[in-house]
Scaffold this motif. Structure first.
Motif, PDB file in Angstrom:
ATOM      1  N   GLY A  20     -28.241 -47.471  -2.869  1.00 13.12           N
ATOM      2  CA  GLY A  20     -26.996 -47.281  -3.616  1.00 13.12           C
ATOM      3  C   GLY A  20     -26.667 -48.521  -4.440  1.00 13.12           C
ATOM      4  N   VAL A  21     -26.923 -49.689  -3.847  1.00 11.55           N
ATOM      5  CA  VAL A  21     -26.661 -50.947  -4.563  1.00 11.55           C
ATOM      6  C   VAL A  21     -27.541 -51.007  -5.819  1.00 11.55           C
ATOM      7  N   LEU A  22     -28.819 -50.719  -5.646  1.00 14.16           N
ATOM      8  CA  LEU A  22     -29.726 -50.790  -6.808  1.00 14.16           C
ATOM      9  C   LEU A  22     -29.341 -49.747  -7.862  1.00 14.16           C
ATOM     10  N   ASN A  23     -28.893 -48.574  -7.416  1.00 16.98           N
ATOM     11  CA  ASN A  23     -28.466 -47.550  -8.375  1.00 16.98           C
ATOM     12  C   ASN A  23     -27.251 -48.014  -9.175  1.00 16.98           C
ATOM     13  N   ALA A  24     -26.279 -48.610  -8.471  1.00 12.31           N
ATOM     14  CA  ALA A  24     -25.074 -49.087  -9.158  1.00 12.31           C
ATOM     15  C   ALA A  24     -25.430 -50.225 -10.114  1.00 12.31           C
ATOM     16  N   VAL A  25     -26.328 -51.109  -9.654  1.00  8.67           N
ATOM     17  CA  VAL A  25     -26.728 -52.239 -10.503  1.00  8.67           C
ATOM     18  C   VAL A  25     -27.538 -51.728 -11.712  1.00  8.67           C
ATOM     19  N   SER A  26     -28.323 -50.665 -11.506  1.00 10.43           N
ATOM     20  CA  SER A  26     -29.070 -50.093 -12.633  1.00 10.43           C
ATOM     21  C   SER A  26     -28.111 -49.610 -13.718  1.00 10.43           C
ATOM     22  N   GLU A  27     -26.991 -49.049 -13.272  1.00 10.95           N
ATOM     23  CA  GLU A  27     -26.015 -48.580 -14.261  1.00 10.95           C
ATOM     24  C   GLU A  27     -25.460 -49.776 -15.037  1.00 10.95           C
ATOM     25  N   VAL A  28     -25.232 -50.872 -14.333  1.00 16.04           N
ATOM     26  CA  VAL A  28     -24.767 -52.099 -15.009  1.00 16.04           C
ATOM     27  C   VAL A  28     -25.834 -52.571 -16.005  1.00 16.04           C
ATOM     28  N   GLU A  29     -27.084 -52.511 -15.575  1.00 15.82           N
ATOM     29  CA  GLU A  29     -28.196 -52.895 -16.469  1.00 15.82           C
ATOM     30  C   GLU A  29     -28.182 -52.071 -17.744  1.00 15.82           C
ATOM     31  N   GLU A  30     -28.057 -50.754 -17.577  1.00 14.05           N
ATOM     32  CA  GLU A  30     -28.101 -49.855 -18.730  1.00 14.05           C
ATOM     33  C   GLU A  30     -26.985 -50.147 -19.707  1.00 14.05           C
ATOM     34  N   LEU A  87     -19.593 -65.954 -18.010  1.00 17.02           N
ATOM     35  CA  LEU A  87     -18.820 -67.078 -18.559  1.00 17.02           C
ATOM     36  C   LEU A  87     -18.977 -67.019 -20.074  1.00 17.02           C
ATOM     37  N   VAL A  88     -17.896 -66.688 -20.771  1.00 17.05           N
ATOM     38  CA  VAL A  88     -17.955 -66.554 -22.232  1.00 17.05           C
ATOM     39  C   VAL A  88     -16.977 -67.555 -22.837  1.00 17.05           C
ATOM     40  N   GLU A  89     -17.513 -68.502 -23.605  1.00 16.51           N
ATOM     41  CA  GLU A  89     -16.702 -69.547 -24.246  1.00 16.51           C
ATOM     42  C   GLU A  89     -15.735 -70.187 -23.243  1.00 16.51           C
ATOM     43  N   GLY A  90     -16.275 -70.548 -22.111  1.00 14.15           N
ATOM     44  CA  GLY A  90     -15.486 -71.274 -21.116  1.00 14.15           C
ATOM     45  C   GLY A  90     -14.584 -70.408 -20.256  1.00 14.15           C
ATOM     46  N   GLU A  91     -14.625 -69.075 -20.471  1.00 12.91           N
ATOM     47  CA  GLU A  91     -13.759 -68.198 -19.682  1.00 12.91           C
ATOM     48  C   GLU A  91     -14.595 -67.161 -18.949  1.00 12.91           C
ATOM     49  N   TYR A  92     -14.243 -66.932 -17.687  1.00 15.84           N
ATOM     50  CA  TYR A  92     -14.927 -65.868 -16.945  1.00 15.84           C
ATOM     51  C   TYR A  92     -14.297 -64.521 -17.299  1.00 15.84           C
ATOM     52  N   ARG A  93     -15.130 -63.557 -17.691  1.00 16.80           N
ATOM     53  CA  ARG A  93     -14.634 -62.229 -18.039  1.00 16.80           C
ATOM     54  C   ARG A  93     -15.498 -61.156 -17.399  1.00 16.80           C
ATOM     55  N   LEU A  94     -14.857 -60.032 -17.097  1.00 15.09           N
ATOM     56  CA  LEU A  94     -15.621 -58.869 -16.637  1.00 15.09           C
ATOM     57  C   LEU A  94     -16.408 -58.342 -17.831  1.00 15.09           C
ATOM     58  N   ARG A  95     -17.722 -58.163 -17.653  1.00 14.12           N
ATOM     59  CA  ARG A  95     -18.524 -57.643 -18.757  1.00 14.12           C
ATOM     60  C   ARG A  95     -18.661 -56.123 -18.626  1.00 14.12           C
ATOM     61  N   VAL A  96     -19.245 -55.640 -17.561  1.00 13.93           N
ATOM     62  CA  VAL A  96     -19.358 -54.196 -17.366  1.00 13.93           C
ATOM     63  C   VAL A  96     -19.276 -53.866 -15.876  1.00 13.93           C
ATOM     64  N   ARG A  97     -19.060 -52.593 -15.617  1.00 13.90           N
ATOM     65  CA  ARG A  97     -19.091 -52.128 -14.238  1.00 13.90           C
ATOM     66  C   ARG A  97     -19.958 -50.876 -14.135  1.00 13.90           C
ATOM     67  N   THR A 115     -18.590 -44.689  -2.393  1.00 14.40           N
ATOM     68  CA  THR A 115     -19.120 -45.182  -3.654  1.00 14.40           C
ATOM     69  C   THR A 115     -19.436 -46.671  -3.569  1.00 14.40           C
ATOM     70  N   THR A 116     -20.551 -47.055  -4.178  1.00 10.86           N
ATOM     71  CA  THR A 116     -20.884 -48.474  -4.305  1.00 10.86           C
ATOM     72  C   THR A 116     -20.557 -48.885  -5.739  1.00 10.86           C
ATOM     73  N   LYS A 117     -19.696 -49.901  -5.872  1.00  9.18           N
ATOM     74  CA  LYS A 117     -19.243 -50.324  -7.188  1.00  9.18           C
ATOM     75  C   LYS A 117     -19.794 -51.705  -7.505  1.00  9.18           C
ATOM     76  N   ALA A 118     -20.378 -51.849  -8.697  1.00 11.27           N
ATOM     77  CA  ALA A 118     -20.953 -53.133  -9.110  1.00 11.27           C
ATOM     78  C   ALA A 118     -20.209 -53.650 -10.334  1.00 11.27           C
ATOM     79  N   ILE A 119     -19.960 -54.946 -10.379  1.00 10.30           N
ATOM     80  CA  ILE A 119     -19.384 -55.540 -11.590  1.00 10.30           C
ATOM     81  C   ILE A 119     -20.223 -56.738 -12.004  1.00 10.30           C
ATOM     82  N   LEU A 120     -20.277 -56.946 -13.319  1.00  7.11           N
ATOM     83  CA  LEU A 120     -20.989 -58.111 -13.869  1.00  7.11           C
ATOM     84  C   LEU A 120     -19.957 -58.995 -14.559  1.00  7.11           C
ATOM     85  N   ILE A 121     -19.894 -60.258 -14.126  1.00  8.25           N
ATOM     86  CA  ILE A 121     -18.953 -61.224 -14.701  1.00  8.25           C
ATOM     87  C   ILE A 121     -19.762 -62.283 -15.428  1.00  8.25           C
TER      88      ILE A 121
END
Lengths: 605, 374
Positions: free
Chosen positions: A54-64, A27-37, A19-25
């Motif tokens: 596979g990378v683009l597919n995983a990133v597409s899911e993050v986009e959605e 900076l929210v109000e001065g803090e780094y947080r995980l947004r989606v995976r 599996t290829t796993k993507a995460i989007l982090i």
């Protein structure tokens, strides 16, 4: 990319074997947080043979899920413009079987072991260690090199200025084997020489024509010192140049990332190392997968990693059974199943690795096997994470009776944080199950925080730590780690039922005064984010960190489980009598609320 | 995950099977494109470099490594026979003469002035590759590999041990739920691929190896019996190299599990036919399953396509592959979308199904079923 560069958003992927796993982090109000995976199947093998799909597919899911546009013209948009794109894209990889290295040294427990530590620290799977004292004949060593087809060979041996002949002998064997690289049959096999600097000319004469030879600083320049950095760096460099470049689609992926692609275990290691350094703590991390179990530790700033290649929960679970034996697995369960059927069930998990336990009885057996896999993997880690062997040192009378050579660096009483990761721990139906599995397998001593990795994003945070350590740390504590709580475990033994420890706990809106007897466990709820003061007063034979019988006060952290007080003693010994063992395990399960009530009472068949 | 189930193993009466037969090093290919070959026919051969033996001449002659070349009576590339003198010191008035002799026959590969070692490579090791199945050569890749193609009935097992073998197919039980006991194995089984039902006993496996059966294809085996047969516990499912006298292919798994009806019918209908089997299994990335191939050399039919159907639907036939229903067959009745809590308290995707034997309606995790064909 410069370290600690300011970043508003980061996209990171981990290309695993399946599996290829993507995460989007962000900076929210001065803090780094995980947004989606997001995740998608890895596309290294046929019929796709292009990791970027596979990378683009995983990133597409993050986009959605995030509603943020990240891909344009088949590439990741950078830098961030308004609500599109990200400031950095990073990746790790273990696809295609990871980085497979063969180690060649002189003495198994000295230079060969140092080389093994260097390779493991760089994120490699060590396929075999050849040494003069490995008991094999030359032709057997040569045959082994040919059969295994490693990605690279690391040769060590000799201290600088020492005798060269033996290390050149080993190099001659490598030359005679003329091994081929696993990937890219047309390429010469990368060989790193990190041994006696004086032998470099002779090594070049022996191997330069036959292999892609690189010479780096000796990883054991003197008997008293290891210098693993240069060899580790070279292994990772060659991983990119040779191994990654041969794997389908990686040449393209390498042009997308803002920092070098890291081998997945190396990324996890650098995260754990960075956290331990920054917070000044001793850490043990474990990732128990289907095929392998990785253990990482940092004690007093010294990082070690081991891979137990055939200890895992699906592909390798039969090997756990073979190594530990069925009685050791069944000692953790309260039912009395037919041993033959349990053995068959465990082996069927190996051949159908994606199945999951449906019944509680099945779950308890799987978690029992996990305890054994973790215990064995940690045992192997302690054997390799040692001070250097071969050094003369003053021995006291205790050393004279101690088994083995060098002292392990893993000192459980000084461990601050134990982190578990991998399906059986991260996805246990109750977090209390994960906590008890960790306690039973690792036997933490004194006061130790326990945590699990929520969705296994340590690889991505590891590569992030190389470009922005603070962002990695923030996301690690806020979104990656799920604090289970704290384990308090006195070291020592006593008669079951006799007094062991008095505990006064104040904080988190409660005040408790407890007396624990030997063999008991107690759970005090203390929610995540809260702390409590504990005053611990062990009896004479027990030690909670201040010495036998000495009182200790400390601040403990809460978590989704709470504060577990484990008065079973260390090393942990289960009652030998069958009825007593079953009764004790039922009592512990009930106290820690590990399984639904009916199983705790033994009502489920 | 979009498809939370284990894809079934391939079982088909009409497969176009292609097997590449390749040498570890370039050598000689003995067949041509279009040639009909039989399973035991030699199709390619080569010679692997022999094993290397290390002789420390400096040590033997009690001289320094740098002096070794002066004392050698052979050069790199020379052929030497076991016991032959390869280096000797010059005698001092006939005294203190020492010699180094080679402990093996072979060729002098390297001479090192740094270590004083002479590497002698033994005689080449011949490697011969057979066709593995009755078929036709459709491709020759230089001097390294060929591909054999055959129209065949084809069955994938779940786990095997032992390597390639071939022989006539012979049924030793009368139903797919019968156990293969040792008394069913006799001399008539020699050289045959034996077909059993739900389980093979340890004694029967040993009897099969003893009479020289090519292999055994059966539903299951008890794990402890397999360990005993192998002589060591099977740790990971990477097999094929075992030297146990007969190849074993399990179609269902560990335990006593009736062979799936379709597999049984396929094999039973081909009793007496020439069959190739291979126990090699790798349940890791790049999965390899054991196989049973029964070629039909004269056939001209169109092969079935590989079933890549996207998933399960109501009416799908499944085998349950985990407790509490392990090994039983069922028909899917519903595939609810929502995650559901199961007895372990985990929330997972499930399906509902009707057990074929009792008609009981059950709910199981989708991960715990395997789609099979009737």
């Amino acid at each position: 990319m410069a370290a600690d560069m300011p970043l508003r958003s980061i996209l990171a992927t981990d290309c695993g074997s399946t599996t290829t796993k993507a995460i989007l982090i962000e900076l929210v109000e001065g803090e780094y947080r995980l947004r989606v995976r997001g995740e998608a199947p890895t596309t290294v093998e046929a019929p796709y043979e292009d990791v970027t799909r596979g990378v683009l597919n995983a990133v597409s899911e993050v986009e959605e899920v995030s509603g943020r546009r990240l891909i344009a013209d088949g590439d990741i948009i950078r830098p961030q413009r308004g609500d599109q794109g990200v400031d950095a894209y990073l990746s790790t990889s273990s696809a295609g079987g990871g980085l497979q290295v063969m180690v060649v040294g002189l003495v198994r427990t000295m230079t060969a072991e140092s080389a093994q530590r260097a390779a493991l620290g760089a994120g490699a799977i060590v396929m075999d260690v050849l040494a003069l004292d490995d008991g094999r004949r030359d032709y057997e060593r040569i045959q082994r090199m040919r059969e295994l087809r490693p990605d690279m060979i690391l040769i060590s041996g000799g201290v600088d200025g020492g005798e060269q002949r033996r290390v050149v002998e080993m190099a001659e064997l490598v030359g005679a084997a003329n091994p081929r690289a696993r990937l890219g049959a047309k390429y010469e096999l990368p060989v790193i020489f990190a041994g006696n600097a004086d032998a470099r000319d002779a090594i070049s004469d022996t191997l330069a024509d036959k292999t892609a030879l690189t010479l780096v600083d000796n990883l054991r320049p003197t008997m008293e010192r290891e210098n693993l950095g240069p060899a580790r760096a070279e292994i990772q460099e060659l991983f990119l140049e040779h191994v990654m470049a041969q794997a389908p689609g990686y040449s393209e992926l390498m042009t997308w990332t803002d920092a070098d692609i890291m081998p997945t275990p190396a990324a996890v290691g650098s995260l754990i190392e960075a956290i331990a350094k920054r917070d000044g703590i001793n850490v043990v991390g474990v990732d128990i997968g289907g095929a392998t179990t990785d253990v990482f530790s940092v004690f007093e700033g010294v990082f070690n990693r081991t891979v137990s290649a055939n200890l895992g929960m699906s592909y390798s679970v039969s090997n756990v059974l073979a190594e530990t034996g069925l009685p050791n697995i069944l000692r953790w369960v309260t039912e009395q199943p037919d041993p033959g059927l349990v053995g068959n069930a465990i082996r069927n998990k190996m051949i159908r690795p994606t199945t999951i336990p449906q019944t509680l009885a099945d779950l308890t057996i799987e978690q029992a096997a996990a305890r054994e896999a973790l215990r064995l993997a940690f045992g192997q880690h302690k054997l390799l994470a040692t001070e250097l062997k071969g050094i003369q040192r003053q021995r006291d009378i205790a050393d004279a009776f101690a088994a083995g050579g060098a002292q392990t660096l893993v000192e459980m009483m000084s461990l601050d944080l134990l982190v578990g990761s991998g399906g059986v721990l991260s996805h246990a139906p109750r977090r209390n199950q994960a906590a008890l599995m960790l306690i039973d397998a690792f036997e933490p001593e004194g006061i130790t925080r326990l945590a699990v990795d929520s969705i296994f994003m340590m690889p991505q945070l590891g590569v992030l730590s190389t470009v922005n350590a603070e962002a990695a740390r923030q996301v690690f504590y806020r979104d990656c780690l799920i604090p289970l709580g704290t384990c308090i475990a006195p070291v020592g033994h006593g008669r079951p039922g006799s007094p062991c420890l008095r505990v006064r706990l104040t904080g988190g809106g409660r005040s408790e005064d407890l007396q624990l007897n030997v063999g008991e466990m107690r759970l005090i709820p203390l929610p995540e984010g809260q702390t409590a003061e504990v005053a611990l007063d062990p009896v004479r034979r027990f030690d909670v960190g201040a010495g036998p019988g000495r009182a200790l006060t400390a601040t403990v952290q809460g978590g989704v489980v709470g504060v577990v007080i484990d008065a079973r003693g260390r090393p942990l010994r289960l009652p030998e009598d069958e009825a007593e063992r079953i009764s004790a395990i039922r009592a512990w399960n009930a106290e820690l609320d590990v399984y639904p009530r009916n199983l705790a009472a033994g009502e489920v068949a | 995950m979009a498809h939370g189930y284990t894809p079934g193993l391939r079982v088909t009466e009409r497969a176009l099977v292609r097997r590449r037969r390749h040498l570890p090093l370039p050598g000689q290919v003995h067949v041509q494109v279009g040639e009909r070959v039989s399973a035991d026919q030699l199709v390619a051969s080569t010679e692997l470099p022999g094993n290397v033996t290390n002789l420390n001449v400096a040590h033997e002659l009690s001289c320094t490594p740098a002096d070794v070349p002066d004392y050698l009576v052979v050069s790199v590339g020379d052929a030497v026979e076991i016991g032959e003198v390869i280096a000797e010191t010059r005698a001092l008035w006939g005294l203190f003469h020492s010699v180094a002799t080679t402990p093996v026959s072979g060729t002098v590969e390297t001479i090192s002035e740094v270590t004083g070692q002479v590497l002698i490579r033994g005689k080449p090791i011949r490697v011969e590759i057979d066709a593995y199945l009755d078929g036709t050569v459709i491709e020759v890749e230089g001097d390294e590999a060929i591909t054999v193609e055959a129209r065949a009935a084809f069955l994938q097992g779940i786990l095997g041990v032992g390597g390639e073998a071939h022989g006539d197919l012979k049924l030793v039980v009368e139903s797919p739920d019968a156990v293969v006991e040792a008394d069913l194995i006799d001399d008539s089984c020699a050289g045959c691929v034996l077909v059993g039902g739900s389980r093979v006993t340890l004694e029967a496996l040993r009897a099969a190896a003893e009479v020289g059966a090519a292999g055994v294809v059966v539903g299951g085996v008890h794990g402890m019996d397999l360990n005993e047969f192998l002589g060591e516990p099977l740790g990971v499912a990477i097999t094929g190299q075992e030297d146990v006298g007969t190849t074993l292919v399990l179609t269902e798994g560990f335990g006593e599990i009736a062979m799936a009806g379709r597999s049984w019918k396929l094999l039973a209908a081909r009793s007496g036919r020439r069959t190739s089997i291979n126990g090699a299994t790798q349940i890791r990335a790049g999965v390899i399953r054991p196989e049973v191939i029964i070629p039909e050399p004269e056939a001209t039919w169109e092969a079935d396509g590989v079933d890549v159907s996207a998933g399960l639907a109501p009416g799908s036939y499944v085998r349950l592959i985990r407790e509490p229903y392990f090994g039983r067959l069922a028909i899917v009745t519903d595939l609810p979308e929502q995650l559901q809590q199961i007895e372990t308290e985990a929330h997972v995707r499930v399906l509902r199904a009707r057990l074929e034997d009792t008609g009981e309606e059950i709910t199981v995790p989708r991960a715990n079923v395997e789609a099979i064909q009737r």
